[in-house]
Design an enzyme around this catalytic site. Structure first.
Site, mmCIF file in Angstrom:
data_model
loop_
_atom_site.group_PDB
_atom_site.id
_atom_site.type_symbol
_atom_site.label_atom_id
_atom_site.label_comp_id
_atom_site.label_asym_id
_atom_site.label_seq_id
_atom_site.Cartn_x
_atom_site.Cartn_y
_atom_site.Cartn_z
ATOM 1 N N GLU A 138 35.664 41.493 46.418
ATOM 2 C CA GLU A 138 37.046 41.911 45.652
ATOM 3 C C GLU A 138 37.726 42.967 45.889
ATOM 4 O O GLU A 138 38.429 43.574 45.205
ATOM 5 C CB GLU A 138 36.603 41.996 44.155
ATOM 6 N N SER B 187 34.954 37.868 39.468
ATOM 7 C CA SER B 187 36.270 37.058 39.949
ATOM 8 C C SER B 187 36.115 35.765 40.117
ATOM 9 O O SER B 187 37.032 34.996 41.067
ATOM 10 C CB SER B 187 37.008 37.870 41.073
ATOM 11 N N SER C 215 45.950 41.023 35.264
ATOM 12 C CA SER C 215 44.584 41.270 34.615
ATOM 13 C C SER C 215 44.884 41.304 33.339
ATOM 14 O O SER C 215 45.907 41.282 32.818
ATOM 15 C CB SER C 215 44.258 42.450 35.505
#
Length: 329
Positions: free
Chosen positions: A32, A168, A302
């Site tokens: 990530e 994620s 996000s």
């Protein structure tokens, strides 16, 4: 404008100027990394907009020297995945005596491991999926075929397979039948040595962020997640336009309140602080706990910034408040 008025304007101190040097940590070596770097840039800019002095740093061999050389730094970690969320980086910060935003190393470890966190949350009476955690070594040595048959009987199909310690949606798969299970297990083990197999819950996916700006934890409005592909995978999370986010979530008020209550109870039970995000599936009006994040993403796609906006809060203002909290500890 008089000369006196001009002088007054030029001596105004920016809001965050008294916080010293804020080190925004991002990057690292997990899968990530790129998402973390994007999160770090956004947090850093939001703090600079508040008048804060910000130093952006990757997680590398220079970090300890940097923190020792700076005069009384405070850290805002936005490192996702292992290192950032498994508690190890936070343990180092504690060892160095550097204050930081977010959960302690020990509490981060519990929250980051999905198999442990789910068990802890089930223990306080919140609804969770039925779950089994299998290390790679056990899966191979005890016979993959026999164990997959047992998983089908115990969990049933469809089921969901994911790494115990990752984020994620990397390595995650919905498994509709026995013929898909082997590849799903391999995919999960690619991101960690323990795979979690749990009941697949069909429903409305939402996320609820909890923040503490110094007046106790508060739940932000839930964001409803509607990916175009039907699955909220890595691409759906970080490709602009591939997922529709609705904030506040389009659910009845009592269901929204139940989701907020769940997020607050998760935050409290896992002994988190400053900020966390709980992911939830709503089925037949009942929230089901999925996982909790101690370093949630802050990118343009996000969820936390969307929730802050829905609550009428400014990202920079909130980040500054979280840093102040860390300074007070």
């Amino acid at each position: 404008m008089t000369a006196n008025e001009t002088e007054i304007e030029t001596t105004v101190t920016p809001s965050g100027a008294d916080l010293g040097t804020i080190v925004v940590l991002a990057g690292g070596l997990s899968h990530e990394r790129e998402v973390s770097l994007r999160s770090g840039r956004r947090v850093a800019q939001a703090l600079r907009d508040r008048g804060c002095t910000v130093f952006e740093s990757d997680v590398n061999s220079d970090l300890v020297t940097l923190l020792r050389d700076l005069d009384d730094p405070v850290v805002f970690p936005v490192v996702h995945g292992a290192t950032g969320e498994d508690g190890s980086l936070r343990e180092v910060l504690g060892l160095l005596g550097v204050p930081f935003v977010g959960a302690t190393g020990a509490d981060s470890r519990v929250a980051f491991d999905k198999s442990i966190a789910t068990s802890v949350i089930a223990g306080i009476g919140l609804t969770t999926p039925k779950q089994v955690a299998l290390p790679d070594e056990v899966f191979r040595e005890l016979g993959a075929r026999a164990l997959m048959d047992a998983l089908g009987e115990a969990i049933g199909f469809p089921m969901f397979v994911k790494p115990s310690r990752s984020g994620s949606s990397l390595g995650c798969s919905k498994v509709n039948g026995p013929e898909e299970l082997a590849s799903a297990m391999v995919g999960a083990y690619a991101y960690g040595d323990v795979a979690v197999v749990e009941t697949y819950i069909e429903g409305i996916e939402v996320a609820v962020t909890v923040i503490d700006r110094g007046h106790g934890p508060e739940a932000l409005p839930a964001v409803e997640i509607r990916p175009d592909s039907g699955d909220y995978d890595y691409a759906s999370r970080y490709t602009a336009g591939s997922t529709r986010f609705i904030t506040p979530a389009q659910v009845p008020d009592d269901v929204a309140a139940a989701c907020a209550d769940m997020a607050l109870r998760v935050h409290e039970r896992l002994r988190l602080r400053d900020i966390s995000r709980t992911d939830i599936i709503i089925r037949d009006g009942v929230p089901h706990f999925l996982e909790c994040n101690v370093a949630p993403g802050m990118t343009e796609t996000s969820l936390v910034p969307l929730e802050l906006e829905a609550a009428g809060l400014d990202l920079g203002e909130v980040c500054e408040a979280l840093v102040r909290q860390a300074r007070l500890r």
